[in-house]
Design a protein around this motif. Structure first.
Motif, PDB file in Angstrom:
ATOM      1  N   MET A  94     -16.109  12.174   4.714  1.00 23.81           N
ATOM      2  CA  MET A  94     -15.509  12.833   5.850  1.00 23.81           C
ATOM      3  C   MET A  94     -14.009  12.588   5.805  1.00 23.81           C
ATOM      4  O   MET A  94     -13.548  11.486   5.562  1.00 23.81           O
ATOM      5  N   ARG A  95     -13.256  13.645   6.061  1.00 19.85           N
ATOM      6  CA  ARG A  95     -11.808  13.535   6.058  1.00 19.85           C
ATOM      7  C   ARG A  95     -11.299  13.094   7.420  1.00 19.85           C
ATOM      8  O   ARG A  95     -11.947  13.269   8.432  1.00 19.85           O
ATOM      9  N   ARG A  96     -10.150  12.519   7.407  1.00 19.42           N
ATOM     10  CA  ARG A  96      -9.517  12.034   8.629  1.00 19.42           C
ATOM     11  C   ARG A  96      -8.705  13.164   9.256  1.00 19.42           C
ATOM     12  O   ARG A  96      -8.037  13.920   8.562  1.00 19.42           O
ATOM     13  N   LEU A  97      -8.761  13.276  10.571  1.00 21.67           N
ATOM     14  CA  LEU A  97      -7.984  14.259  11.316  1.00 21.67           C
ATOM     15  C   LEU A  97      -6.941  13.519  12.138  1.00 21.67           C
ATOM     16  O   LEU A  97      -7.268  12.640  12.925  1.00 21.67           O
ATOM     17  N   VAL A  98      -5.692  13.867  11.922  1.00 25.16           N
ATOM     18  CA  VAL A  98      -4.589  13.238  12.649  1.00 25.16           C
ATOM     19  C   VAL A  98      -3.898  14.316  13.479  1.00 25.16           C
ATOM     20  O   VAL A  98      -3.550  15.372  12.960  1.00 25.16           O
ATOM     21  N   VAL A  99      -3.720  14.042  14.752  1.00 29.92           N
ATOM     22  CA  VAL A  99      -3.062  14.985  15.650  1.00 29.92           C
ATOM     23  C   VAL A  99      -1.892  14.275  16.313  1.00 29.92           C
ATOM     24  O   VAL A  99      -2.029  13.151  16.780  1.00 29.92           O
ATOM     25  N   TRP A 100      -0.750  14.921  16.329  1.00 30.51           N
ATOM     26  CA  TRP A 100       0.343  14.407  17.148  1.00 30.51           C
ATOM     27  C   TRP A 100       1.122  15.570  17.726  1.00 30.51           C
ATOM     28  O   TRP A 100       1.273  16.596  17.102  1.00 30.51           O
ATOM     29  N   ASN A 101       1.529  15.389  18.949  1.00 33.60           N
ATOM     30  CA  ASN A 101       2.244  16.419  19.694  1.00 33.60           C
ATOM     31  C   ASN A 101       3.469  15.814  20.349  1.00 33.60           C
ATOM     32  O   ASN A 101       3.465  14.653  20.728  1.00 33.60           O
ATOM     33  N   VAL A 102       4.473  16.635  20.516  1.00 37.16           N
ATOM     34  CA  VAL A 102       5.635  16.259  21.304  1.00 37.16           C
ATOM     35  C   VAL A 102       5.493  17.001  22.627  1.00 37.16           C
ATOM     36  O   VAL A 102       5.449  18.228  22.652  1.00 37.16           O
ATOM     37  N   MET A 103       5.355  16.240  23.703  1.00 35.47           N
ATOM     38  CA  MET A 103       5.229  16.871  25.009  1.00 35.47           C
ATOM     39  C   MET A 103       5.863  15.991  26.075  1.00 35.47           C
ATOM     40  O   MET A 103       6.057  14.802  25.877  1.00 35.47           O
ATOM     41  N   SER A 104       6.162  16.621  27.197  1.00 40.25           N
ATOM     42  CA  SER A 104       6.746  15.889  28.316  1.00 40.25           C
ATOM     43  C   SER A 104       5.646  15.105  29.028  1.00 40.25           C
ATOM     44  O   SER A 104       4.464  15.324  28.806  1.00 40.25           O
ATOM     45  N   LEU A 105       6.049  14.212  29.905  1.00 43.44           N
ATOM     46  CA  LEU A 105       5.072  13.409  30.637  1.00 43.44           C
ATOM     47  C   LEU A 105       4.156  14.246  31.520  1.00 43.44           C
ATOM     48  O   LEU A 105       3.036  13.850  31.816  1.00 43.44           O
ATOM     49  N   ASP A 106       4.628  15.410  31.929  1.00 45.65           N
ATOM     50  CA  ASP A 106       3.778  16.274  32.747  1.00 45.65           C
ATOM     51  C   ASP A 106       2.942  17.238  31.896  1.00 45.65           C
ATOM     52  O   ASP A 106       2.311  18.148  32.406  1.00 45.65           O
ATOM     53  N   GLY A 107       2.923  17.044  30.573  1.00 42.20           N
ATOM     54  CA  GLY A 107       2.035  17.800  29.692  1.00 42.20           C
ATOM     55  C   GLY A 107       2.591  19.083  29.127  1.00 42.20           C
ATOM     56  O   GLY A 107       1.852  19.866  28.534  1.00 42.20           O
ATOM     57  N   CYS A 108       3.887  19.331  29.256  1.00 45.48           N
ATOM     58  CA  CYS A 108       4.466  20.569  28.715  1.00 45.48           C
ATOM     59  C   CYS A 108       4.780  20.412  27.234  1.00 45.48           C
ATOM     60  O   CYS A 108       5.333  19.403  26.808  1.00 45.48           O
ATOM     61  N   PHE A 109       4.413  21.434  26.460  1.00 48.44           N
ATOM     62  CA  PHE A 109       4.680  21.447  25.027  1.00 48.44           C
ATOM     63  C   PHE A 109       5.910  22.270  24.669  1.00 48.44           C
ATOM     64  O   PHE A 109       6.425  22.181  23.581  1.00 48.44           O
ATOM     65  N   GLU A 110       6.322  23.161  25.564  1.00 46.73           N
ATOM     66  CA  GLU A 110       7.466  24.008  25.282  1.00 46.73           C
ATOM     67  C   GLU A 110       8.362  24.047  26.512  1.00 46.73           C
ATOM     68  O   GLU A 110       7.988  23.595  27.580  1.00 46.73           O
ATOM     69  N   GLY A 111       9.540  24.595  26.324  1.00 46.21           N
ATOM     70  CA  GLY A 111      10.500  24.658  27.416  1.00 46.21           C
ATOM     71  C   GLY A 111      10.173  25.758  28.412  1.00 46.21           C
ATOM     72  O   GLY A 111       9.033  26.177  28.542  1.00 46.21           O
ATOM     73  N   THR A 112      11.200  26.268  29.054  1.00 40.63           N
ATOM     74  CA  THR A 112      10.996  27.271  30.102  1.00 40.63           C
ATOM     75  C   THR A 112      10.569  28.616  29.542  1.00 40.63           C
ATOM     76  O   THR A 112       9.953  29.409  30.231  1.00 40.63           O
ATOM     77  N   ALA A 113      10.889  28.884  28.283  1.00 29.99           N
ATOM     78  CA  ALA A 113      10.490  30.135  27.630  1.00 29.99           C
ATOM     79  C   ALA A 113       9.513  29.806  26.493  1.00 29.99           C
ATOM     80  O   ALA A 113       9.564  28.709  25.936  1.00 29.99           O
ATOM     81  N   PRO A 114       8.643  30.739  26.154  1.00 34.02           N
ATOM     82  CA  PRO A 114       7.734  30.493  25.029  1.00 34.02           C
ATOM     83  C   PRO A 114       8.515  30.149  23.760  1.00 34.02           C
ATOM     84  O   PRO A 114       9.518  30.785  23.454  1.00 34.02           O
ATOM     85  N   TRP A 115       8.074  29.166  23.080  1.00 33.16           N
ATOM     86  CA  TRP A 115       8.666  28.654  21.836  1.00 33.16           C
ATOM     87  C   TRP A 115      10.049  28.054  22.033  1.00 33.16           C
ATOM     88  O   TRP A 115      10.772  27.858  21.072  1.00 33.16           O
ATOM     89  N   SER A 116      10.409  27.728  23.250  1.00 37.31           N
ATOM     90  CA  SER A 116      11.637  26.989  23.497  1.00 37.31           C
ATOM     91  C   SER A 116      11.310  25.508  23.310  1.00 37.31           C
ATOM     92  O   SER A 116      10.557  24.932  24.085  1.00 37.31           O
ATOM     93  N   LEU A 117      11.853  24.920  22.271  1.00 30.87           N
ATOM     94  CA  LEU A 117      11.521  23.528  21.938  1.00 30.87           C
ATOM     95  C   LEU A 117      12.708  22.591  22.167  1.00 30.87           C
ATOM     96  O   LEU A 117      12.842  21.564  21.504  1.00 30.87           O
ATOM     97  N   ASP A 118      13.576  22.943  23.118  1.00 26.79           N
ATOM     98  CA  ASP A 118      14.767  22.121  23.379  1.00 26.79           C
ATOM     99  C   ASP A 118      14.412  20.672  23.658  1.00 26.79           C
ATOM    100  O   ASP A 118      15.139  19.767  23.263  1.00 26.79           O
TER     101      ASP A 118
END
Length: 63
Positions: free
Chosen positions: A1-25
């Motif tokens: 079985m292969r290992r699955l590694v997940v990591w995300n950059v998100m704010s404390l309130d769970g947002c992954f993007e900025g105010t607009a879609p794909w805004s990664l400021d």
């Protein structure tokens, strides 16, 4: 079985993007030399990079 590694950059309130879609400021608040080096080391160890549907579409549009 292969290992699955997940990591995300998100704010404390769970947002992954900025105010607009794909805004990664907010990534600039955590991205730096240390995280870049970690990401590159991890990339050397993986055999497959898997994106979810929205990420894949966003990356395809960017590329």
């Amino acid at each position: 079985m292969r290992r699955l590694v997940v990591w995300n950059v998100m704010s404390l309130d769970g947002c992954f993007e900025g105010t607009a879609p794909w805004s990664l400021d907010h990534h600039a608040t955590v991205w730096g030399d240390e995280l870049e080096a970690f990401s590159l080391r991890q990339g050397d160890e993986i055999g497959t990079l898997l994106f979810g549907c929205r990420t894949y579409k966003g990356m395809a549009d960017y590329w």
